[in-house]
Design a protein around this motif. Structure first.
Motif, short mmCIF file in Angstrom:
data_model
loop_
_atom_site.label_atom_id
_atom_site.label_comp_id
_atom_site.label_asym_id
_atom_site.label_seq_id
_atom_site.Cartn_x
_atom_site.Cartn_y
_atom_site.Cartn_z
N LEU A 140 0.86 -1.18 0.00
CA LEU A 140 0.00 0.00 0.00
C LEU A 140 0.89 1.23 0.00
N TRP A 141 0.45 2.28 -0.70
CA TRP A 141 1.25 3.51 -0.83
C TRP A 141 0.47 4.70 -0.31
N PHE A 142 1.18 5.59 0.40
CA PHE A 142 0.53 6.73 1.05
C PHE A 142 1.30 8.02 0.77
N ARG A 143 0.58 9.14 0.99
CA ARG A 143 1.18 10.47 0.83
C ARG A 143 1.59 11.09 2.16
N ILE A 144 0.73 10.92 3.17
CA ILE A 144 0.88 11.58 4.48
C ILE A 144 1.06 13.09 4.29
N GLY A 145 0.06 13.73 3.73
CA GLY A 145 0.10 15.17 3.52
C GLY A 145 0.56 15.53 2.12
N TRP A 146 0.90 16.81 1.96
CA TRP A 146 1.27 17.34 0.65
C TRP A 146 2.68 17.92 0.63
N ASN A 147 3.43 17.75 1.69
CA ASN A 147 4.69 18.49 1.80
C ASN A 147 5.90 17.60 2.03
N ASN A 148 5.79 16.32 1.68
CA ASN A 148 6.90 15.39 1.87
C ASN A 148 7.56 15.05 0.55
N ASN A 149 8.86 14.88 0.58
CA ASN A 149 9.60 14.45 -0.61
C ASN A 149 9.54 12.93 -0.69
N GLY A 150 8.67 12.42 -1.52
CA GLY A 150 8.57 10.99 -1.72
C GLY A 150 7.41 10.36 -0.99
N PRO A 151 7.00 9.15 -1.44
CA PRO A 151 5.85 8.45 -0.87
C PRO A 151 6.24 7.56 0.30
N GLU A 170 14.95 21.12 -9.97
CA GLU A 170 14.98 21.58 -8.58
C GLU A 170 15.75 22.89 -8.43
N ASP A 171 16.97 22.95 -8.95
CA ASP A 171 17.80 24.15 -8.79
C ASP A 171 17.13 25.36 -9.42
N GLU A 172 16.56 25.16 -10.60
CA GLU A 172 15.87 26.25 -11.29
C GLU A 172 14.66 26.72 -10.49
N PHE A 173 13.94 25.77 -9.91
CA PHE A 173 12.75 26.10 -9.13
C PHE A 173 13.12 26.95 -7.91
N TYR A 174 14.12 26.52 -7.14
CA TYR A 174 14.49 27.26 -5.94
C TYR A 174 15.17 28.59 -6.27
N SER A 175 15.78 28.68 -7.43
CA SER A 175 16.36 29.94 -7.86
C SER A 175 15.26 30.95 -8.19
N LYS A 176 14.16 30.43 -8.75
CA LYS A 176 13.04 31.29 -9.11
C LYS A 176 12.19 31.62 -7.91
N TYR A 177 12.06 30.65 -6.96
CA TYR A 177 11.24 30.85 -5.77
C TYR A 177 12.07 30.55 -4.52
N PRO A 178 13.00 31.42 -4.15
CA PRO A 178 13.91 31.13 -3.03
C PRO A 178 13.22 31.07 -1.67
N ASN A 179 12.08 31.72 -1.55
CA ASN A 179 11.39 31.77 -0.25
C ASN A 179 10.08 30.98 -0.26
N ILE A 180 10.01 29.98 -1.14
CA ILE A 180 8.78 29.21 -1.26
C ILE A 180 8.48 28.48 0.05
N SER A 181 7.21 28.41 0.42
CA SER A 181 6.84 27.85 1.72
C SER A 181 6.43 26.37 1.65
N TYR A 182 6.38 25.80 0.45
CA TYR A 182 5.97 24.41 0.33
C TYR A 182 7.05 23.60 -0.41
N ASN A 183 6.94 22.29 -0.31
CA ASN A 183 7.91 21.39 -0.93
C ASN A 183 7.49 21.11 -2.38
N PRO A 184 8.30 21.44 -3.38
CA PRO A 184 7.91 21.20 -4.78
C PRO A 184 7.79 19.72 -5.11
N TYR A 185 8.37 18.85 -4.25
CA TYR A 185 8.26 17.40 -4.44
C TYR A 185 6.99 16.83 -3.80
N GLY A 186 6.24 17.66 -3.10
CA GLY A 186 5.05 17.18 -2.40
C GLY A 186 4.10 16.44 -3.33
N ILE A 187 3.56 15.33 -2.87
CA ILE A 187 2.71 14.48 -3.71
C ILE A 187 1.25 14.92 -3.64
#
Length: 366
Positions: A140-151, A170-187
């Motif tokens: 069985l596979w789970f998310r446990i929220g929206w802010n975790n890197n990986g299942p 990833e590098d491009e994303f954090y360069s564009k959004y350095p103060n982002i409050s959520y994890n871009p890997y969130g499922i």
């Protein structure tokens, strides 16, 4: 005159009681969740919360409804049982409900995974670290929220947290959004296709796919970002009867091709994007959830633009209305009997009657 050997008789009685007790313990240990359900906890209630949203039907045809304000309801066709934090429910924010081969229920929440064996709720312990990616049929596979890197993978004994390989963006994303409050890997979504391959839709870095041997990746800006500039994320993935994948929208469909080296990378999903079904009445539809009915038609719901049926030739809208409010749609579900259900964020559940979706109200006579 025969004398009674009292110590001997007591010894025999003790042995019999010990064996009987041992057999009972063994019997209870091997009891299935459905047998244990006779001793189930929870409170009998007579009305379903009007804000109950997520719907699931288990193998025993019980319906489960989650409510962010009340807890989780179980309806067996006669009785309505409410389970709350008093019974061990870890969170009222239920992201998904699954069932294992033994009939245990699992509730995916931002605070962890609850296992319910029909007798009690327990919280699965998470094993962190460099865990190995595996793909077994009964996992069985789970998310446990929206802010975790990986299942999170549950093999029946342990719940392992797995990490995605680093995205090329990833590098491009954090360069564009350095103060982002959520994890871009969130499922945002997990989907298993007809081959058993797992697809993971992320908040900002596209899709990861795991086929049991390797982890592949794909990204298209139009699937993640809206034309207005917002970030939608990969919230829905589904495979149709012809093997095409529909991802968040109906404008395009995707054919997965045999793996090959693309741009000197071997971890990219090889695919062909083809024209889907153009929607002439409303542009830029993004779908929160999708399912396939018993006629192989695709049903897709958008957050505030209604329900749509994709029959392979045209996209047909099924409005869902409440005179008092705008209904915000969250998930669509096809039950064991082929009934379609809609879960909303603000107006409870709706059920398809063959022509339209009607508000579902459940009241049990006292």
């Amino acid at each position: 005159m025969t004398l009674i050997n009292t110590p001997f008789i007591l010894s025999i009685l003790f042995t019999i009681l010990t064996v009987f007790s041992s057999c009972n313990e063994q019997k209870n240990t091997n009891a299935t969740p459905l047998e244990l359900e006779k001793k189930s906890i929870g409170k009998t209630v007579y009305e379903l919360d009007s804000k109950a949203t997520l719907i699931y039907q288990d193998k025993n045809n019980n319906y489960w409804f989650s409510s962010k304000e009340k807890g989780v309801y179980k309806y067996n066709g006669k009785n309505l049982i409410l389970y709350t934090s008093k019974d061990g429910l870890i969170s009222y924010s239920i992201l998904g409900i699954q069932e294992d081969k033994r009939g245990n229920l699992f509730f995916d929440t931002p605070d962890g995974v609850n296992k319910f064996d029909r007798q009690q709720f327990t919280t699965l312990k998470i094993i962190e670290g460099e865990n190995e990616w595996k793909l077994e049929p009964n996992d069985l596979w789970f998310r446990i929220g929206w802010n975790n890197n990986g299942p999170y993978r549950y093999d029946g004994k342990n719940l392992f947290h797995l990490k995605f390989p680093k995205s090329q963006l990833e590098d491009e994303f954090y360069s564009k959004y350095p103060n982002i409050s959520y994890n871009p890997y969130g499922i945002y979504s997990i989907y298993k296709d007809h081959k058993g391959t797992l697809w993971f839709g992320t908040s900002s870095l596209g899709i990861y796919r795991f086929d049991g041997e390797k982890i592949s990746w794909m990204y298209e800006k139009l699937l993640t970002e809206t034309p207005e500039g917002g970030s939608f994320g990969i919230r829905s993935i589904i495979e149709d009867k012809e093997g095409y994948f529909w991802i968040c929208n109906s404008t395009y469909k995707y054919k997965i091709l045999p793996d090959e080296t693309v741009d000197n990378e071997t971890n990219l999903i090889n695919y062909k994007r083809e024209k889907g079904i153009e929607n002439n009445r409303k542009k830029n539809l993004y779908f929160m959830s999708m399912t396939i009915d018993n006629h192989n038609d695709l049903w897709m719901i958008s957050y505030n633009d209604g329900i749509w049926k994709n029959n392979g030739k045209e996209l047909i809208q099924y409005p869902i209305k409440n005179e008092e409010k705008e209904i915000l749609l969250f998930a669509i579900y096809n039950d064991n009997q082929g009934n379609l259900w809609i879960a909303t964020h603000n107006d409870g559940t709706y059920k398809y009657n063959g022509e339209t979706f009607e508000k579902f109200k459940l009241t049990i006579p006292k």
